[in-house]
Design a protein around this motif. Structure first.
Motif, PDB file in Angstrom:
ATOM      1  N   ASN A 107      85.732   2.894  43.958  1.00  0.00           N
ATOM      2  CA  ASN A 107      84.385   2.316  44.107  1.00  0.00           C
ATOM      3  C   ASN A 107      84.325   1.186  45.132  1.00  0.00           C
ATOM      4  O   ASN A 107      83.233   0.769  45.524  1.00  0.00           O
ATOM      5  CB  ASN A 107      83.796   1.889  42.756  1.00  0.00           C
ATOM      6  CG  ASN A 107      84.453   0.674  42.127  1.00  0.00           C
ATOM      7  OD1 ASN A 107      85.124  -0.129  42.773  1.00  0.00           O
ATOM      8  ND2 ASN A 107      84.256   0.539  40.813  1.00  0.00           N
ATOM      9  N   ASN A 108      85.478   0.665  45.556  1.00  0.00           N
ATOM     10  CA  ASN A 108      85.561  -0.379  46.595  1.00  0.00           C
ATOM     11  C   ASN A 108      84.783  -1.653  46.279  1.00  0.00           C
ATOM     12  O   ASN A 108      84.550  -2.473  47.164  1.00  0.00           O
ATOM     13  CB  ASN A 108      85.097   0.167  47.953  1.00  0.00           C
ATOM     14  CG  ASN A 108      85.970   1.289  48.428  1.00  0.00           C
ATOM     15  OD1 ASN A 108      87.182   1.141  48.535  1.00  0.00           O
ATOM     16  ND2 ASN A 108      85.369   2.441  48.688  1.00  0.00           N
ATOM     17  N   LYS A 109      84.381  -1.827  45.025  1.00  0.00           N
ATOM     18  CA  LYS A 109      83.665  -3.048  44.667  1.00  0.00           C
ATOM     19  C   LYS A 109      84.616  -4.239  44.722  1.00  0.00           C
ATOM     20  O   LYS A 109      85.819  -4.097  44.513  1.00  0.00           O
ATOM     21  CB  LYS A 109      83.077  -2.939  43.263  1.00  0.00           C
ATOM     22  CG  LYS A 109      81.917  -1.983  43.162  1.00  0.00           C
ATOM     23  CD  LYS A 109      81.371  -1.946  41.746  1.00  0.00           C
ATOM     24  CE  LYS A 109      80.217  -0.972  41.648  1.00  0.00           C
ATOM     25  NZ  LYS A 109      79.686  -0.918  40.267  1.00  0.00           N
ATOM     26  N   GLN A 110      84.025  -5.398  44.982  1.00  0.00           N
ATOM     27  CA  GLN A 110      84.762  -6.654  44.981  1.00  0.00           C
ATOM     28  C   GLN A 110      84.025  -7.629  44.076  1.00  0.00           C
ATOM     29  O   GLN A 110      82.820  -7.491  43.856  1.00  0.00           O
ATOM     30  CB  GLN A 110      84.828  -7.233  46.393  1.00  0.00           C
ATOM     31  CG  GLN A 110      85.536  -6.321  47.380  1.00  0.00           C
ATOM     32  CD  GLN A 110      85.556  -6.907  48.777  1.00  0.00           C
ATOM     33  OE1 GLN A 110      86.118  -7.964  48.988  1.00  0.00           O
ATOM     34  NE2 GLN A 110      84.951  -6.211  49.720  1.00  0.00           N
ATOM     35  N   LEU A 111      84.743  -8.608  43.556  1.00  0.00           N
ATOM     36  CA  LEU A 111      84.113  -9.641  42.741  1.00  0.00           C
ATOM     37  C   LEU A 111      84.426 -10.989  43.375  1.00  0.00           C
ATOM     38  O   LEU A 111      85.594 -11.300  43.635  1.00  0.00           O
ATOM     39  CB  LEU A 111      84.626  -9.587  41.301  1.00  0.00           C
ATOM     40  CG  LEU A 111      83.953 -10.548  40.308  1.00  0.00           C
ATOM     41  CD1 LEU A 111      82.469 -10.221  40.132  1.00  0.00           C
ATOM     42  CD2 LEU A 111      84.659 -10.520  38.959  1.00  0.00           C
ATOM     43  N   PHE A 112      83.376 -11.771  43.607  1.00  0.00           N
ATOM     44  CA  PHE A 112      83.546 -13.149  44.077  1.00  0.00           C
ATOM     45  C   PHE A 112      83.456 -14.063  42.869  1.00  0.00           C
ATOM     46  O   PHE A 112      82.476 -14.054  42.134  1.00  0.00           O
ATOM     47  CB  PHE A 112      82.490 -13.534  45.099  1.00  0.00           C
ATOM     48  CG  PHE A 112      82.566 -14.988  45.483  1.00  0.00           C
ATOM     49  CD1 PHE A 112      83.702 -15.491  46.111  1.00  0.00           C
ATOM     50  CD2 PHE A 112      81.521 -15.855  45.209  1.00  0.00           C
ATOM     51  CE1 PHE A 112      83.794 -16.838  46.466  1.00  0.00           C
ATOM     52  CE2 PHE A 112      81.600 -17.196  45.563  1.00  0.00           C
ATOM     53  CZ  PHE A 112      82.733 -17.686  46.189  1.00  0.00           C
ATOM     54  N   ILE A 113      84.524 -14.833  42.675  1.00  0.00           N
ATOM     55  CA  ILE A 113      84.637 -15.746  41.543  1.00  0.00           C
ATOM     56  C   ILE A 113      84.669 -17.164  42.101  1.00  0.00           C
ATOM     57  O   ILE A 113      85.633 -17.548  42.768  1.00  0.00           O
ATOM     58  CB  ILE A 113      85.922 -15.443  40.742  1.00  0.00           C
ATOM     59  CG1 ILE A 113      85.922 -13.968  40.315  1.00  0.00           C
ATOM     60  CG2 ILE A 113      86.057 -16.374  39.558  1.00  0.00           C
ATOM     61  CD1 ILE A 113      87.283 -13.378  40.171  1.00  0.00           C
ATOM     62  N   PRO A 114      83.630 -17.953  41.873  1.00  0.00           N
ATOM     63  CA  PRO A 114      83.604 -19.301  42.439  1.00  0.00           C
ATOM     64  C   PRO A 114      84.582 -20.249  41.755  1.00  0.00           C
ATOM     65  O   PRO A 114      85.152 -19.929  40.706  1.00  0.00           O
ATOM     66  CB  PRO A 114      82.159 -19.757  42.219  1.00  0.00           C
ATOM     67  CG  PRO A 114      81.577 -18.856  41.213  1.00  0.00           C
ATOM     68  CD  PRO A 114      82.427 -17.622  41.131  1.00  0.00           C
ATOM     69  N   ARG A 115      84.763 -21.397  42.349  1.00  0.00           N
ATOM     70  CA  ARG A 115      85.600 -22.429  41.729  1.00  0.00           C
ATOM     71  C   ARG A 115      85.030 -22.780  40.367  1.00  0.00           C
ATOM     72  O   ARG A 115      83.828 -22.716  40.145  1.00  0.00           O
ATOM     73  CB  ARG A 115      85.638 -23.683  42.607  1.00  0.00           C
ATOM     74  CG  ARG A 115      86.400 -23.486  43.892  1.00  0.00           C
ATOM     75  CD  ARG A 115      86.450 -24.749  44.710  1.00  0.00           C
ATOM     76  NE  ARG A 115      87.186 -24.523  45.948  1.00  0.00           N
ATOM     77  CZ  ARG A 115      87.664 -25.489  46.705  1.00  0.00           C
ATOM     78  NH1 ARG A 115      87.496 -26.749  46.362  1.00  0.00           N
ATOM     79  NH2 ARG A 115      88.328 -25.205  47.810  1.00  0.00           N
ATOM     80  N   GLY A 116      85.928 -23.137  39.442  1.00  0.00           N
ATOM     81  CA  GLY A 116      85.496 -23.524  38.106  1.00  0.00           C
ATOM     82  C   GLY A 116      85.489 -22.371  37.118  1.00  0.00           C
ATOM     83  O   GLY A 116      85.000 -22.527  36.001  1.00  0.00           O
ATOM     84  N   PHE A 117      86.034 -21.235  37.524  1.00  0.00           N
ATOM     85  CA  PHE A 117      86.100 -20.064  36.643  1.00  0.00           C
ATOM     86  C   PHE A 117      87.547 -19.741  36.318  1.00  0.00           C
ATOM     87  O   PHE A 117      88.443 -19.969  37.121  1.00  0.00           O
ATOM     88  CB  PHE A 117      85.497 -18.837  37.335  1.00  0.00           C
ATOM     89  CG  PHE A 117      83.998 -18.773  37.294  1.00  0.00           C
ATOM     90  CD1 PHE A 117      83.353 -17.776  36.578  1.00  0.00           C
ATOM     91  CD2 PHE A 117      83.225 -19.695  37.978  1.00  0.00           C
ATOM     92  CE1 PHE A 117      81.973 -17.701  36.541  1.00  0.00           C
ATOM     93  CE2 PHE A 117      81.848 -19.635  37.948  1.00  0.00           C
ATOM     94  CZ  PHE A 117      81.216 -18.638  37.223  1.00  0.00           C
ATOM     95  N   LEU A 118      87.754 -19.168  35.140  1.00  0.00           N
ATOM     96  CA  LEU A 118      89.025 -18.549  34.785  1.00  0.00           C
ATOM     97  C   LEU A 118      88.952 -17.101  35.246  1.00  0.00           C
ATOM     98  O   LEU A 118      87.864 -16.509  35.293  1.00  0.00           O
ATOM     99  CB  LEU A 118      89.233 -18.589  33.272  1.00  0.00           C
ATOM    100  CG  LEU A 118      89.435 -19.975  32.673  1.00  0.00           C
ATOM    101  CD1 LEU A 118      89.075 -19.965  31.190  1.00  0.00           C
ATOM    102  CD2 LEU A 118      90.870 -20.424  32.874  1.00  0.00           C
ATOM    103  N   HIS A 119      90.102 -16.520  35.568  1.00  0.00           N
ATOM    104  CA  HIS A 119      90.116 -15.154  36.076  1.00  0.00           C
ATOM    105  C   HIS A 119      91.291 -14.377  35.499  1.00  0.00           C
ATOM    106  O   HIS A 119      92.371 -14.922  35.288  1.00  0.00           O
ATOM    107  CB  HIS A 119      90.214 -15.171  37.613  1.00  0.00           C
ATOM    108  CG  HIS A 119      90.410 -13.824  38.187  1.00  0.00           C
ATOM    109  ND1 HIS A 119      91.626 -13.392  38.691  1.00  0.00           N
ATOM    110  CD2 HIS A 119      89.562 -12.781  38.312  1.00  0.00           C
ATOM    111  CE1 HIS A 119      91.490 -12.147  39.112  1.00  0.00           C
ATOM    112  NE2 HIS A 119      90.258 -11.749  38.894  1.00  0.00           N
ATOM    113  N   GLY A 120      91.050 -13.093  35.275  1.00  0.00           N
ATOM    114  CA  GLY A 120      92.113 -12.200  34.834  1.00  0.00           C
ATOM    115  C   GLY A 120      91.708 -10.760  35.036  1.00  0.00           C
ATOM    116  O   GLY A 120      90.549 -10.461  35.331  1.00  0.00           O
TER     117      GLY A 120
END
Length: 183
Positions: A107-120
């Motif tokens: 699907n080639n989707k991307q996710l932009f996660i700004p500063r101040g977020f946890l990610h996994g």
């Protein structure tokens, strides 16, 4: 490129415009000018990271704090994952809420996660190659994290409980409530 803001302010799903013909396909995965226009930011990425993981692996939930906080633009080069961003901005109306997005090489989707977020993310396919851009350099002393299965977050990782593969470092992280009671 199409950008859709999630329920978490500043967190975007990005979908590139793909051109296909009998030879294959082409798409522009990143253009700083277009990215910043779509996300209404002035993000400048300085570090690229890539990981390989087997099916059932859960990596996260991670962040860097303080002046070393990082915004990330993530995507999958091979396989498929559920990518999770948790709003850890105390002043945010969506503090403690999360989004889970299916990202794949298909699907080639991307996710932009700004500063101040946890990610996994969790790996759903036999294996996955995960790629992400960061807008700040890695700083080990600034690492923070939350237990991937913290009950107050109620994240569905798409993996049967008891079959997940989690690092020793991640399994001893505090819950979301424990981390934020310390601050």
């Amino acid at each position: 490129m199409k950008a859709t803001e999630t329920k978490l302010k500043g967190c975007f799903i990005l979908e590139p415009r793909k051109f296909e013909d009998e030879r294959g396909y082409f798409f522009e995965s990143f253009n700083e000018k277009i990215f910043n226009e779509l996300t209404q930011t002035t993000t400048h990425f300085v570090q690229d990271n890539q990981s390989y993981s087997a099916k059932g692996v859960i990596r996260g939930l991670h962040a860097q704090g303080g002046e070393h906080a990082q915004a990330k633009l993530v995507r999958v080069l091979k396989g498929e994952v559920i990518d999770v961003a948790v709003d850890a901005r105390i002043e945010s109306p969506t503090f403690g809420q999360h989004v889970a997005v299916h990202l794949s090489a298909e699907n080639n989707k991307q996710l932009f996660i700004p500063r101040g977020f946890l990610h996994g993310f969790s790996v759903l396919s036999d294996d996955a190659v995960f790629f992400y851009k960061c807008d700040n350099f890695y700083n080990k002393e600034s690492e923070q994290g939350v237990l991937y299965n913290a009950p107050e977050l109620n994240i569905d990782w798409g993996i049967e409980a008891g079959t997940e593969i989690v690092s020793e470092k991640d399994i001893i992280l505090p819950t979301f409530n424990e981390l934020f009671q310390k601050q």
